[in-house]
Scaffold this motif. Structure first.
Motif, PDB file in Angstrom:
ATOM      1  N   GLN A  33       0.540  -1.275   0.127  1.00  0.00           N
ATOM      2  CA  GLN A  33      -0.181   0.123  -0.281  1.00  0.00           C
ATOM      3  C   GLN A  33       0.824   1.449  -0.072  1.00  0.00           C
ATOM      4  OE1 GLN A  33      -3.118  -0.663  -0.430  1.00  0.00           O
ATOM      5  NE2 GLN A  33      -3.173  -2.713   0.195  1.00  0.00           N
ATOM      6  N   SER A  34       2.166   1.317   0.060  1.00  0.00           N
ATOM      7  CA  SER A  34       3.140   2.240   0.131  1.00  0.00           C
ATOM      8  C   SER A  34       4.626   2.008  -0.270  1.00  0.00           C
ATOM      9  CB  SER A  34       3.135   2.786   1.507  1.00  0.00           C
ATOM     10  OG  SER A  34       4.063   3.730   1.748  1.00  0.00           O
ATOM     11  N   ALA A  35       4.896   2.759  -1.217  1.00  0.00           N
ATOM     12  CA  ALA A  35       6.190   2.748  -2.031  1.00  0.00           C
ATOM     13  C   ALA A  35       7.259   3.215  -0.606  1.00  0.00           C
ATOM     14  CB  ALA A  35       6.309   3.518  -3.135  1.00  0.00           C
ATOM     15  N   TYR A  36       6.754   4.056  -0.142  1.00  0.00           N
ATOM     16  CA  TYR A  36       7.653   4.561   0.821  1.00  0.00           C
ATOM     17  C   TYR A  36       7.900   3.648   2.012  1.00  0.00           C
ATOM     18  CZ  TYR A  36       9.342   7.762   4.921  1.00  0.00           C
ATOM     19  OH  TYR A  36      10.125   8.445   5.871  1.00  0.00           O
ATOM     20  N   PHE A 376       9.323  12.085  -4.612  1.00  0.00           N
ATOM     21  CA  PHE A 376       9.382  10.691  -5.505  1.00  0.00           C
ATOM     22  C   PHE A 376       9.768   9.805  -4.290  1.00  0.00           C
ATOM     23  CE2 PHE A 376       9.240  13.689  -8.730  1.00  0.00           C
ATOM     24  CZ  PHE A 376       8.141  13.452  -9.302  1.00  0.00           C
ATOM     25  N   ASP A 377       9.112   8.538  -4.378  1.00  0.00           N
ATOM     26  CA  ASP A 377       9.366   7.442  -3.642  1.00  0.00           C
ATOM     27  C   ASP A 377       9.587   6.326  -4.589  1.00  0.00           C
ATOM     28  OD1 ASP A 377       9.277   8.893  -1.055  1.00  0.00           O
ATOM     29  OD2 ASP A 377       7.046   8.377  -1.218  1.00  0.00           O
ATOM     30  N   PHE A 378      10.738   5.313  -4.320  1.00  0.00           N
ATOM     31  CA  PHE A 378      10.907   4.179  -4.931  1.00  0.00           C
ATOM     32  C   PHE A 378      11.326   2.990  -4.048  1.00  0.00           C
ATOM     33  CE2 PHE A 378      12.174   8.033  -7.715  1.00  0.00           C
ATOM     34  CZ  PHE A 378      10.994   7.766  -8.658  1.00  0.00           C
ATOM     35  N   ALA A 379      10.901   1.869  -4.442  1.00  0.00           N
ATOM     36  CA  ALA A 379      11.077   0.796  -3.567  1.00  0.00           C
ATOM     37  C   ALA A 379      11.347  -0.666  -4.118  1.00  0.00           C
ATOM     38  CB  ALA A 379      10.228   0.504  -2.450  1.00  0.00           C
ATOM     39  N   TYR A 380      11.990  -1.564  -3.625  1.00  0.00           N
ATOM     40  CA  TYR A 380      12.286  -2.949  -4.317  1.00  0.00           C
ATOM     41  C   TYR A 380      12.206  -3.947  -3.301  1.00  0.00           C
ATOM     42  CZ  TYR A 380      14.156  -7.339  -6.118  1.00  0.00           C
ATOM     43  OH  TYR A 380      14.075  -8.786  -6.423  1.00  0.00           O
ATOM     44  N   SER A 381      11.191  -5.048  -3.338  1.00  0.00           N
ATOM     45  CA  SER A 381      11.354  -6.012  -2.370  1.00  0.00           C
ATOM     46  C   SER A 381      11.598  -7.308  -3.116  1.00  0.00           C
ATOM     47  CB  SER A 381       9.844  -5.992  -1.350  1.00  0.00           C
ATOM     48  OG  SER A 381       9.875  -4.771  -0.611  1.00  0.00           O
ATOM     49  N   HIS A 382      12.227  -8.305  -2.328  1.00  0.00           N
ATOM     50  CA  HIS A 382      12.097  -9.769  -2.875  1.00  0.00           C
ATOM     51  C   HIS A 382      11.600 -10.623  -1.765  1.00  0.00           C
ATOM     52  CE1 HIS A 382      13.418 -13.406  -4.856  1.00  0.00           C
ATOM     53  NE2 HIS A 382      14.054 -13.718  -3.997  1.00  0.00           N
ATOM     54  N   LEU A 383      10.679 -11.413  -2.097  1.00  0.00           N
ATOM     55  CA  LEU A 383       9.990 -12.352  -1.113  1.00  0.00           C
ATOM     56  C   LEU A 383      10.418 -13.630  -1.453  1.00  0.00           C
ATOM     57  CD1 LEU A 383       8.378  -9.678  -0.880  1.00  0.00           C
ATOM     58  CD2 LEU A 383       6.391 -10.829  -0.075  1.00  0.00           C
ATOM     59  N   PHE A 384      10.478 -14.594  -0.700  1.00  0.00           N
ATOM     60  CA  PHE A 384      10.759 -16.081  -0.793  1.00  0.00           C
ATOM     61  C   PHE A 384      10.100 -16.781   0.671  1.00  0.00           C
ATOM     62  CE2 PHE A 384      14.870 -14.053   1.060  1.00  0.00           C
ATOM     63  CZ  PHE A 384      15.051 -15.187   1.907  1.00  0.00           C
ATOM     64  N   SER A 385      10.112 -18.036   0.391  1.00  0.00           N
ATOM     65  CA  SER A 385       9.477 -19.024   1.440  1.00  0.00           C
ATOM     66  C   SER A 385      10.482 -19.120   2.433  1.00  0.00           C
ATOM     67  CB  SER A 385       8.928 -20.207   0.688  1.00  0.00           C
ATOM     68  OG  SER A 385       8.385 -21.313   1.800  1.00  0.00           O
ATOM     69  N   VAL A 414       8.385 -13.793  -4.697  1.00  0.00           N
ATOM     70  CA  VAL A 414       7.791 -12.844  -5.228  1.00  0.00           C
ATOM     71  C   VAL A 414       8.758 -11.515  -5.345  1.00  0.00           C
ATOM     72  CG1 VAL A 414       5.937 -10.985  -4.863  1.00  0.00           C
ATOM     73  CG2 VAL A 414       5.765 -13.348  -3.876  1.00  0.00           C
ATOM     74  N   ASN A 415       8.721 -10.751  -6.595  1.00  0.00           N
ATOM     75  CA  ASN A 415       9.287  -9.425  -6.777  1.00  0.00           C
ATOM     76  C   ASN A 415       8.486  -8.340  -6.784  1.00  0.00           C
ATOM     77  OD1 ASN A 415      12.308 -10.320  -7.128  1.00  0.00           O
ATOM     78  ND2 ASN A 415      11.527 -11.819  -8.593  1.00  0.00           N
ATOM     79  N   ILE A 416       8.627  -7.348  -6.002  1.00  0.00           N
ATOM     80  CA  ILE A 416       7.784  -6.006  -6.082  1.00  0.00           C
ATOM     81  C   ILE A 416       8.460  -4.865  -6.299  1.00  0.00           C
ATOM     82  CG2 ILE A 416       5.966  -4.793  -4.624  1.00  0.00           C
ATOM     83  CD1 ILE A 416       5.844  -7.506  -2.924  1.00  0.00           C
ATOM     84  N   VAL A 417       8.213  -4.179  -7.265  1.00  0.00           N
ATOM     85  CA  VAL A 417       8.647  -2.652  -7.518  1.00  0.00           C
ATOM     86  C   VAL A 417       7.545  -1.672  -7.467  1.00  0.00           C
ATOM     87  CG1 VAL A 417       9.578  -1.105  -9.280  1.00  0.00           C
ATOM     88  CG2 VAL A 417      10.136  -3.768  -9.364  1.00  0.00           C
ATOM     89  N   SER A 418       7.698  -0.731  -6.565  1.00  0.00           N
ATOM     90  CA  SER A 418       6.728   0.391  -6.177  1.00  0.00           C
ATOM     91  C   SER A 418       7.577   1.626  -6.660  1.00  0.00           C
ATOM     92  CB  SER A 418       6.261   0.131  -4.872  1.00  0.00           C
ATOM     93  OG  SER A 418       5.483  -1.006  -4.464  1.00  0.00           O
ATOM     94  N   ALA A 419       6.423   2.575  -6.669  1.00  0.00           N
ATOM     95  CA  ALA A 419       6.863   4.094  -7.011  1.00  0.00           C
ATOM     96  C   ALA A 419       5.835   4.947  -6.415  1.00  0.00           C
ATOM     97  CB  ALA A 419       7.151   4.362  -8.366  1.00  0.00           C
ATOM     98  N   SER A 420       5.886   6.164  -5.867  1.00  0.00           N
ATOM     99  CA  SER A 420       5.001   7.337  -5.589  1.00  0.00           C
ATOM    100  C   SER A 420       5.313   8.580  -5.931  1.00  0.00           C
ATOM    101  CB  SER A 420       4.556   6.990  -4.227  1.00  0.00           C
ATOM    102  OG  SER A 420       5.676   7.366  -3.290  1.00  0.00           O
ATOM    103  N   MET A 421       4.535   9.504  -5.838  1.00  0.00           N
ATOM    104  CA  MET A 421       4.568  11.011  -5.897  1.00  0.00           C
ATOM    105  C   MET A 421       3.650  11.477  -5.015  1.00  0.00           C
ATOM    106  SD  MET A 421       3.317  13.480  -8.859  1.00  0.00           S
ATOM    107  CE  MET A 421       1.502  13.481  -8.096  1.00  0.00           C
TER     108      MET A 421
END
Length: 425
Positions: A33-36, A376-385, A414-421
């Motif tokens: 719900q939030s790139a920050y 501007f906010d940018f984020a990357y997450s990697h999820l694994f079991s 899972v790979n997640i890339v997020s951005a916000s303004m």
């Protein structure tokens, strides 16, 4: 039709109705719900900060708003999940005329938007509005895969509108409450048999439900913030239909109106943020989600008879995260975090619709402020079991079809890339 095949198809169709439980498991509760805050694996998300997206977890952080602030967030979720049956299951499935194929990559990519608005009325009163998709995503296995009678597709869509009002009691304490208006829609399908080209049975329904949010923000000393937020359960009276191309027990092939009353889980988030220096801060979050409240609601035909119950039987889930952020200069802030997520699903109830398990999160992000009022906010997450994930649908499992046991291994990430303004007036 042989007696064994009749039993097989009948149980498969009734089991489809029970598939709604899998559409609401931990993997379908959207955290993105939030790139920050994603840049810190959501550490400190209820304690507030430069982003007002924290109001999703704690509405009291709306009192951090200066003037009028608007934020738009977007997350691209790219999951991968494959279920591979073991040798014994392959042999059993082919013996029934099906294939021993694995599921292929059954997790669909998704774009998740969110927006937030905060308005400072005066030094004490604040208004906020959050628009999110709290539940969603989809799974779709490959054609004629070995588990198609348990699951072909699962689709969940939701929109949540959350207006709120906050009150700053003093420099130490802020309080807030809000309303939730949630549209929820679900569609689930499974095959009526094992051979390729078997028909598809489908269950679908939707509803608009209501709930509330509440929270407090406590600042015991300068540089220390502690936040607690609550999102209530939302009860839905889902109306829709169940369609089957073959007879199900006494029901002939056809489409039947159904309804069920169920609830999304309530959630409590506790976060803390501590300033170490003028440029360095550390955060932490503990979150509890009340999945066990779902239990086993009934699916009822419009004619009045009960089709079956929905065997959720989930445990409550927990989420733990830690993170930090560092102001590189006046324009650039760097952040990182890690988290451990305890799934509400274990091997005793793990299904082929959603082979969920405990997860580890690793995240990094940054904020860039090119001018005074724009960020501007940018984020990357990697999820694994966190475990060696297996499915084991045997006679003791709630999804067992009365005909054959399905055992297999799950490979997922899972790979997640997020951005916000963010813009402030």
């Amino acid at each position: 039709m042989t007696k064994r095949k009749y039993l097989y198809l009948s149980v498969s169709m009734v089991a489809l109705a029970g598939g709604m439980s899998e559409a609401l498991a931990g993997g379908f509760a959207l955290r993105e719900q939030s790139a920050y805050y994603q840049g810190m694996s959501f550490a400190g998300n209820a304690a507030g900060g430069a982003s007002i997206s924290s109001i999703f977890w704690n509405p009291a952080t709306v009192t951090n708003t200066i003037g009028l602030t608007f934020e738009s967030h977007s997350s691209l979720i790219a999951p991968e999940a494959t279920i591979t049956p073991d040798a014994a299951t392959r042999t059993t499935i082919t013996g029934f005329g099906g294939s021993g194929n694995d599921s292929g990559d059954m997790a669909n990519d998704a774009w998740i938007p969110a927006s937030y608005t905060g308005y400072q009325i005066d030094e004490s009163w604040y208004l906020g509005l959050a628009i999110n998709s709290q539940f969603g995503l989809a799974t779709k296995a490959g054609p004629a895969w070995s588990g198609q009678t348990f699951a072909r597709t699962s689709e969940v869509f939701s929109v949540n509108v959350n207006p709120m009002i906050g009150y700053k009691v003093n420099d130490m304490l802020s309080l807030a409450v809000g309303m939730q208006f949630q549209y929820f829609d679900v569609r689930l399908t499974s095959a009526t048999g094992l051979p390729a080209g078997s028909g598809t049975a489908a269950l679908k329904g939707d509803d608009i439900g209501f709930g509330f949010t509440a929270g407090l923000l406590f600042t015991p000393m300068e540089g220390t913030d502690i936040g607690v937020g609550y999102r209530s359960a939302i009860f839905h009276d889902l109306d829709g239909d169940f369609s089957t191309p073959v007879a199900v027990g006494p029901l002939p092939a056809g489409t039947y109106g159904i309804s069920t009353r169920m609830a999304t889980p309530d959630m409590v988030t506790l976060s803390a943020k501590q300033r170490i220096t003028d440029t360095f801060r550390v955060m932490g979050t503990v979150e509890w989600t009340n999945w066990s409240r779902l239990k086993e609601p009934s699916v009822v035909l419009d004619a009045g008879a009960q089709l079956r119950t929905l065997p959720f039987n989930y445990d409550d889930s927990w989420f733990f995260s830690v993170g930090a952020e560092y102001d590189w200069n006046e324009k650039l802030t760097l952040r990182a975090g890690a988290a451990y997520e305890l799934s509400p699903i274990d091997e005793d109830i793990r299904s082929l619709r959603l082979p969920d398990d405990d997860r580890i999160w690793l995240s990094a992000g940054l904020s860039y402020k090119p001018m005074e009022h724009l960020s501007f906010d940018f984020a990357y997450s990697h999820l694994f079991s966190a475990n060696d994930t297996k499915v084991n649908i045997d006679p003791n499992h709630q999804d067992y079809n009365g005909v054959f046991t399905y055992r297999g291994n799950v490979d997922s990430s899972v790979n997640i890339v997020s951005a916000s303004m963010r813009y402030t007036w």
